[in-house]
Design an enzyme around this catalytic site. Structure first.
Site, mmCIF file in Angstrom:
data_model
loop_
_atom_site.group_PDB
_atom_site.id
_atom_site.type_symbol
_atom_site.label_atom_id
_atom_site.label_comp_id
_atom_site.label_asym_id
_atom_site.label_seq_id
_atom_site.Cartn_x
_atom_site.Cartn_y
_atom_site.Cartn_z
ATOM 1 N N HIS A 55 -76.628 41.467 -39.323
ATOM 2 C CA HIS A 55 -76.999 40.051 -39.227
ATOM 3 C C HIS A 55 -78.281 39.820 -40.025
ATOM 4 C CE1 HIS A 55 -74.616 39.002 -35.287
ATOM 5 N NE2 HIS A 55 -73.884 39.618 -36.204
ATOM 6 N N GLU A 57 -81.141 38.448 -39.360
ATOM 7 C CA GLU A 57 -82.421 38.790 -38.729
ATOM 8 C C GLU A 57 -82.632 40.302 -38.721
ATOM 9 O OE1 GLU A 57 -79.968 36.927 -37.549
ATOM 10 O OE2 GLU A 57 -80.684 35.258 -36.324
ATOM 11 N N CYS A 85 -78.612 35.484 -32.343
ATOM 12 C CA CYS A 85 -77.660 35.908 -31.322
ATOM 13 C C CYS A 85 -78.381 36.886 -30.390
ATOM 14 C CB CYS A 85 -76.446 36.569 -31.978
ATOM 15 S SG CYS A 85 -76.786 38.225 -32.612
ATOM 16 N N CYS A 88 -79.794 39.934 -32.186
ATOM 17 C CA CYS A 88 -80.943 39.666 -33.051
ATOM 18 C C CYS A 88 -82.171 39.310 -32.229
ATOM 19 C CB CYS A 88 -80.604 38.559 -34.042
ATOM 20 S SG CYS A 88 -79.388 39.090 -35.266
#
Ligand SMILES: [Zn+2]
Length: 167
Positions: A55, A57, A85, A88
């Site tokens: 992801h 991040e 999410c 993250c």
């Protein structure tokens, strides 16, 4: 950090997200900003690298930590094109960033077909009703399946290690 800087870095994260779509990634971007103004970008590379943890991040955290040769980003701020999410968010907590700011939220992500909101709901669902079981199992059974390992052995080894690096 002033409001103008916030907007600038957040816009940078959003622009990264938009550009990433044309580059074979998901529509997510993130920027880590250090206390002295250095920036480290991250974009979603889940499908591009077959890495479900890639992801934006997390990618930004990895880039910053690698470049700064550290495992803590205390003093840094994380900007994300979308609300982090749970993975993250936890990654940001582990990285010890000072703050997280985002543009779109989990509901915007859900509307675009992403599971951020579903995964947040996972934590609000009673354990026995969760779609994926996460359960503590006994190790000290009897018979051929009995394990020699004990659940606390790793922690004992850790605490006995005088050269350990605390985190
Ligand atoms: Zn995430």
């Amino acid at each position: 950090m002033g409001e103008i800087e916030h907007v600038r870095y957040l816009a940078q994260a959003v622009d990264l997200a938009t550009q990433n779509v044309a580059n074979g990634g998901g529509p997510f971007g993130a920027v880590i900003v250090t206390a002295d103004g250095r920036t480290f970008n991250g974009v979603n590379r889940v499908t591009a690298t077959n890495d479900p943890t890639a992801h934006a991040e997390v990618t930004a955290i990895r880039a910053a930590c690698s470049a700064l040769d550290t495992f803590t980003l205390a003093g840094c701020v994380l900007y994300s094109s979308c609300e982090p999410c749970p993975m993250c968010l936890a990654s940001a907590l582990w990285a010890r960033v000072d703050a997280v700011y985002f543009a779109a939220d989990r509901h915007d992500a859900a509307a675009a077909g992403f599971d951020d909101a579903v995964f947040y709901e996972f934590f609000d669902t009673p354990v026995e009703q969760r779609p994926m079981p996460v359960a503590k199992l006994p190790l000290d059974g009897e018979g051929p399946a009995a394990a020699a390992a004990t659940p606390l052995a790793p922690f004992a080894a850790w605490n006995d290690l005088e050269t350990r690096t605390e985190y």
